[in-house]
Structures are given as C-alpha cells and as structure tokens.
Design a protein around this motif. Structure first.
Motif, short mmCIF file in Angstrom:
data_model
loop_
_atom_site.label_atom_id
_atom_site.label_comp_id
_atom_site.label_asym_id
_atom_site.label_seq_id
_atom_site.Cartn_x
_atom_site.Cartn_y
_atom_site.Cartn_z
N GLU A 14 76.79 11.22 12.44
CA GLU A 14 75.81 11.25 11.36
C GLU A 14 75.46 9.83 10.97
O GLU A 14 76.31 8.94 11.00
CB GLU A 14 76.40 12.00 10.16
N GLN A 16 72.71 7.37 8.22
CA GLN A 16 71.75 7.25 7.13
C GLN A 16 70.60 6.37 7.63
O GLN A 16 70.81 5.46 8.44
CB GLN A 16 72.40 6.60 5.91
N HIS A 78 67.77 11.20 3.40
CA HIS A 78 68.08 12.16 4.47
C HIS A 78 69.22 11.65 5.34
O HIS A 78 69.39 10.45 5.52
CB HIS A 78 66.86 12.40 5.35
N ARG A 79 69.95 12.61 5.87
CA ARG A 79 70.99 12.29 6.84
C ARG A 79 70.46 12.67 8.22
O ARG A 79 69.67 13.59 8.35
CB ARG A 79 72.26 13.07 6.53
N TYR A 80 70.93 11.98 9.21
CA TYR A 80 70.46 12.18 10.57
C TYR A 80 71.64 12.38 11.50
O TYR A 80 72.67 11.72 11.37
CB TYR A 80 69.66 10.96 11.05
N HIS A 94 68.10 15.74 9.77
CA HIS A 94 68.73 16.87 9.08
C HIS A 94 67.87 17.35 7.93
O HIS A 94 67.96 18.49 7.53
CB HIS A 94 70.11 16.47 8.55
#
Length: 101
Positions: A14, A16, A78-80, A94
């Motif tokens: 994950e 940012q 958002h998180r990626y 995400h």
C-alpha cells in the motif's frame, strides 16, 4: 504458480500519493485499471510483453497520470495498492478516505 508471479505478489504493498508524486512527475507511475491485476501487469512488464501492453494502452486500461491529475491527487488522502517493477510503479486507486482539508 510461477516463481515470478509469487515474487511479484509478495511485493504488492500500500502507498500514499505523496510518496508516489515524485515518481509520477518523472513519468514512472502507471495507473492500472481495476479490471487488471497488478501482478499480471507486472509479469507483462518484466517479460517485455509489448503486445499485451499495447492492447491495454489502447483500451485505456493503463495510463500515466497528467501533471494536473498528479497535483489533484495530492489533495486527497486516497490509498493505493502499488507494485514496483523498476523503473515503474504500478498502482491501483483504492479510492479510500475523503479529501484532505
């Protein structure tokens, strides 16, 4: 399952967007459609499978964010999901969390 696929799956993490910004500004972030698996795209990248990449690009399933999009994404939290396949960073959005104040 191939050894390469296992290695790539273990590398998915994950991220940012602020951590991705410099890479995006240098043209190294590729946004991957949620219809594709990051690992599948990573395998194609490592295997230099230009035929698959061409199809995905033509269908809009892979793209590099524009400078405006890069800066817009900096205003969100958002998180990626991300996979580094040097020199690129493959990301799924995400779409979690709301805008940063």
């Amino acid at each position: 399952m191939s050894e390469l696929r296992e290695q790539l799956q273990q590398m998915v993490d994950e991220a940012q967007w602020p951590d991705l910004t410099i890479h995006a500004l240098n043209g190294r972030v590729i946004i991957v459609s949620r219809a594709l698996e990051l690992v599948e795209v990573g395998e194609a990248l490592v295997g230099d499978d230009t035929a698959r990449f061409t199809v995905w690009l033509e269908r809009g399933m892979l793209y590099k964010p524009t400078e405006a999009e890069i800066h817009e994404r900096n205003r969100t939290a958002h998180r990626y999901e991300a996979l580094i396949v040097r020199p690129f960073v493959l990301v799924h959005d995400h779409g979690l969390e709301s805008a940063v104040p």
